[in-house]
Scaffold this active site. Structure first.
Site, mmCIF file in Angstrom:
data_model
loop_
_atom_site.group_PDB
_atom_site.id
_atom_site.type_symbol
_atom_site.label_atom_id
_atom_site.label_comp_id
_atom_site.label_asym_id
_atom_site.label_seq_id
_atom_site.Cartn_x
_atom_site.Cartn_y
_atom_site.Cartn_z
ATOM 1 C CB SER A 10 38.132 44.566 48.100
ATOM 2 O OG SER A 10 37.825 43.106 47.457
HETATM 3 N N1 SAH Z 1 37.505 42.998 43.291
HETATM 4 C C1 SAH Z 1 36.344 43.131 43.573
HETATM 5 C C2 SAH Z 1 35.922 42.016 44.695
HETATM 6 C C3 SAH Z 1 35.319 40.723 44.158
HETATM 7 S S1 SAH Z 1 35.087 39.422 45.392
HETATM 8 C C4 SAH Z 1 35.456 44.011 43.989
HETATM 9 O O1 SAH Z 1 36.361 45.151 44.475
HETATM 10 O O2 SAH Z 1 34.387 44.431 43.939
HETATM 11 C C5 SAH Z 1 35.751 38.101 44.448
HETATM 12 C C6 SAH Z 1 34.928 38.029 43.098
HETATM 13 O O3 SAH Z 1 35.930 36.767 42.462
HETATM 14 C C7 SAH Z 1 33.768 37.451 43.109
HETATM 15 O O4 SAH Z 1 32.804 38.319 42.317
HETATM 16 C C8 SAH Z 1 33.700 36.175 42.567
HETATM 17 O O5 SAH Z 1 32.167 35.920 41.882
HETATM 18 C C9 SAH Z 1 35.014 36.165 41.880
HETATM 19 N N2 SAH Z 1 35.496 34.750 41.561
HETATM 20 C C10 SAH Z 1 35.855 33.883 42.482
HETATM 21 N N3 SAH Z 1 36.347 32.836 41.864
HETATM 22 C C11 SAH Z 1 36.350 33.269 40.455
HETATM 23 C C12 SAH Z 1 36.896 32.364 39.504
HETATM 24 N N4 SAH Z 1 37.785 31.223 39.595
HETATM 25 N N5 SAH Z 1 37.079 32.904 38.264
HETATM 26 C C13 SAH Z 1 36.351 34.374 38.099
HETATM 27 N N6 SAH Z 1 36.090 34.937 38.961
HETATM 28 C C14 SAH Z 1 35.957 34.354 40.250
#
Ligand code: SAH
Length: 212
Positions: A62
């Site tokens: 993000s």
């Molecule tokens: N906070 C993270 C941003 C990740 S993007 C960072 O700073 O890098 C969102 C993430 O949520 C992705 O890795 C995706 O695989 C995960 N995600 C999406 N749906 C999900 C779910 N139902 N359960 C667990 N993880 C999930």
């Protein structure tokens, strides 16, 4: 090319101020975390720009301004137990781990989770518990949580997660009907239900640098 990460971090702090981060603890923690270690080598030169960056599997690290705004909205203290859904690179997890007592985090891509866990070890962080799975079910064995941070956009407030909040607890979650525009909501659990407040609109569209 030698990259001077110290001056880059100063740039990041200025960008965070511009994004509206006023909480000095959030600011200090974000300044202290080396964002470069959350990225593939080819993207490291963009580590301190206020942009979202790809981490594989069509997921993104993000934008720092968004991480800052969401962390600030979560309004944490160092005694809190926090659940994060969507570990991704682990950057947001590490930011939270420096501000609270313990972070539980769930990721649905095994490979992303493994990489994130390596980074937690590398940074010698011992107050993060991570697991592979579908975070929309929360973490029943550890409820209730003082705070819940959802870092993937949801169509609606995830009901099981809301149910795992303690009374007075807060969840921050991007809610959106389209893939490129969401609204960050702050959801507070009260004695009789939930109060919601819109923090700001965000777009989670990743910047893909031209040379990649
Ligand atoms: N906070 C993270 C941003 C990740 S993007 C960072 O700073 O890098 C969102 C993430 O949520 C992705 O890795 C995706 O695989 C995960 N995600 C999406 N749906 C999900 C779910 N139902 N359960 C667990 N993880 C999930």
């Amino acid at each position: 090319m030698v990259v001077n990460f110290d001056s880059r971090r100063v740039q990041l702090v200025l960008a965070l101020r511009k994004a509206g981060i006023t909480d000095s603890k959030v600011m200090a923690v974000m300044e202290s975390i080396p964002r470069n270690i959350f990225l593939a080598p080819i993207l490291v030169k963009h580590a301190y720009e206020d942009v979202a960056l790809p981490i594989g599997f069509e997921q993104t690290l993000s934008q720092p301004g968004v991480v800052g705004i969401m962390t600030q909205a979560l309004d944490v203290t160092d005694r809190m137990k926090v659940l994060e859904v969507g570990t991704g690179s682990g950057y947001q997890t590490v930011v939270l781990s420096r501000l609270v007592r313990r972070v539980y985090t769930i990721e649905r891509h095994r490979e992303l989770l493994e990489k994130a866990e390596k980074r937690f070890k590398e940074l010698k962080i011992s107050n993060i518990t991570a697991k592979y799975g579908d975070g929309t079910f929360g973490w029943k064995a550890q409820e209730p949580f003082d705070r819940i941070m959802v870092t993937a956009a949801s169509l609606d407030i995830p009901p099981i997660l809301a149910d795992q909040l303690s009374i007075g607890g807060i969840m921050v979650v991007p809610i959106g009907q389209t893939s490129d525009l969401q609204s960050i909501l702050k959801v507070k659990r009260t004695e009789d239900g939930f109060e919601t407040e819109e923090i700001r609109e965000v777009s989670f569209v990743p910047l893909i640098p031209a040379e990649v």
